[in-house]
Design an enzyme around this catalytic site. Structure first.
Site, PDB file in Angstrom:
ATOM      1  N   GLY A   1      -6.663  10.656  -5.137  1.00  0.00           N
ATOM      2  CA  GLY A   1      -7.390  11.871  -5.945  1.00  0.00           C
ATOM      3  C   GLY A   1      -7.236  13.044  -5.527  1.00  0.00           C
ATOM      4  N   TYR A   2      -6.391  13.410  -4.177  1.00  0.00           N
ATOM      5  CA  TYR A   2      -6.554  14.715  -3.764  1.00  0.00           C
ATOM      6  C   TYR A   2      -5.568  15.705  -4.718  1.00  0.00           C
ATOM      7  CZ  TYR A   2      -8.575  13.300   0.533  1.00  0.00           C
ATOM      8  OH  TYR A   2      -9.513  12.749   1.514  1.00  0.00           O
ATOM      9  N   THR A   3      -6.226  16.869  -4.971  1.00  0.00           N
ATOM     10  CA  THR A   3      -5.358  17.689  -5.864  1.00  0.00           C
ATOM     11  C   THR A   3      -4.928  17.048  -6.828  1.00  0.00           C
ATOM     12  OG1 THR A   3      -3.647  17.940  -4.306  1.00  0.00           O
ATOM     13  CG2 THR A   3      -5.306  19.648  -4.020  1.00  0.00           C
TER      14      THR A   3
END
Ligand SMILES: NC(=O)c1ccc[n+]([C@@H]2O[C@H](COP(=O)([O-])OP(=O)(O)OC[C@H]3O[C@@H](n4cnc5c(N)ncnc54)[C@H](OP(=O)(O)O)[C@@H]3O)[C@@H](O)[C@H]2O)c1
Length: 371
Positions: A66-68
């Site tokens: 889910g990061y960036t």
């Protein structure tokens, strides 16, 4: 690889809990790889930070699907595809966060999502295995048996080497580890939780549980998003200073509500004093404090600029004196709440429970907890 730019303290590897995996005592967090969230680094900077970390002797990289919006994983995948060295790295990623609005099975910790998420991560990371696969957060729904059987299957398939739990209640971790031991499932190698001078609540349950059940603790946000760098000041109800923390009031993320409190500013004041005495930066002292806490195997650091990373990588050689540690411990001591007060206060432990006799062998976490 040259050895001249190596940092010896970073290349002194720790075991990840009760496993044979060696990781650097500082793990490179990459939630800030990519500019999508408004506070991260663009591609070139992210790649330079990763290159410097590896050159210094670091081997442990933390990301999440889910990061960036997937950019963090993509940047890591691109880096190793271009420069090689993937097998020397311990790459950790996570599942749980929903990436397809409206689809309930494209998030959470059910088997369908875990398989979907892992395939996406492997594609973006351009690898065929993940060294450490984290459940990102408890979803409050999926039975722990389903999670542990699914993760064990992925280890047996060779797609995942080790498993870990992030942001879960301690009872959930204890149940997962106990099931693993009883049923011959893959054990939980590590716990990933917020831990810093301003967030010490995991000392009550999670750290004692991790020490008792054999998992490493890998703290996240050890600088409280940058607050503990000491670069921010109070301006009435506002915060002054350049960086992520000054954006917090506009982000609407309830996870940050607890950050800018009177108590935390007082902790920063004491941290600044100790840093001045040691002639080091507050960030280095705050990191040194976390890395030496019981149970901590590797601390997940973040940096958006090269000078931040360089300074942080040198935090491991900061020597905080016993008296300074006591001051930091005292100012940041968690609230005394039921029932933990019974286990923390000498009135009970040495008076009521042991009849005034000295306890022969206290567990390690208890000895160094903030009494
Ligand atoms: N499992 C989870 O739920 C979870 C949650 C959050 C994070 N994480 C992991 O933990 C990692 C680290 O989290 P974090 O970024 O919040 O860590 P942090 O150490 O609390 O904050 C890092 C930020 O502080 C500032 N900073 C760092 N070093 C500095 C220095 N020497 N001087 C001044 N400012 C400095 C930078 O932000 P600015 O340049 O913007 O000031 C940097 O991005 C993440 O990348 C991620 O891998 C996991």
């Amino acid at each position: 690889m040259t050895t001249t730019n190596r940092i010896d303290t970073l290349a002194r590897y720790h075991l990840l809990g009760r496993t044979g995996l060696r990781v650097s005592p500082l793990c490179l967090g990459t939630m800030t790889f990519g500019t999508e969230w408004g506070w991260g680094s663009p591609r070139e900077t992210a790649h330079r930070l990763l290159a410097r970390y590896l050159e210094a002797g670091g081997n442990f990289i933390d990301t999440a699907d889910g990061y960036t919006g997937g950019t963090s994983e993509q940047l890591i995948g691109e880096y190793f595809a271009q420069h090689g060295g993937r097998d020397r790295a311990v790459i950790a990623t996570k599942f749980t966060v929903n990436t397809s609005p409206g689809d309930p099975n494209a998030g959470g910790n059910g088997r369908k999502n875990i398989h979907r998420a892992l395939e996406g991560s492997l594609r973006r990371l351009k690898t065929d295995y993940v060294d450490l696969y984290w459940l990102h957060a408890w979803d409050g729904i999926t039975p722990v048996e389903e999670v542990m059987h699914t993760l064990t299957g992925l280890v047996r398939e060779g797609k995942v080497r080790y498993i870990g739990l992030s942001d879960v209640p301690a009872w959930y971790y204890a149940r997962a580890q106990t099931l693993a031991e009883r049923d011959g499932l893959e054990r939980v190698a590590a716990l990933q939780l917020e831990y810093s001078l301003v967030e010490r609540n995991i000392e009550r349950e999670h750290i004692p549980a991790a020490l008792a059940l054999g998992s490493a603790v890998t703290p996240w946000s050890p600088l409280a998003s940058g607050l503990l760098s000491g670069k921010y000041t109070r301006d009435g109800a506002q915060v002054k200073g350049e960086g992520r923390v000054s954006l917090i009031p506009s982000l609407g993320n309830p996870g940050f509500d607890k950050l800018l409190t009177e108590r935390n500013w007082t902790i920063v004041d004491t941290l600044r004093e100790v840093a001045t005495e040691l002639d080091r930066s507050p960030a280095q002292v705050a990191l040194a404090w976390v890395t030496r806490r019981p149970g901590v195997a590797s601390t997940i650091i973040g940096a958006t600029r090269m000078e931040q990373l360089e300074a942080n990588l040198h935090a491991l050689d900061v020597r905080i004196t016993e008296a300074q540690t006591q001051r930091l411990d005292a100012v940041s001591r968690p609230d005394r709440v039921h029932p933990y007060i019974f286990f923390e206060d000498a009135f009970f432990t040495e008076g009521m429970f042991t009849g005034g006799t000295k306890v022969r062998a206290e567990p390690e976490w208890f000895r160094s907890s903030a009494r």
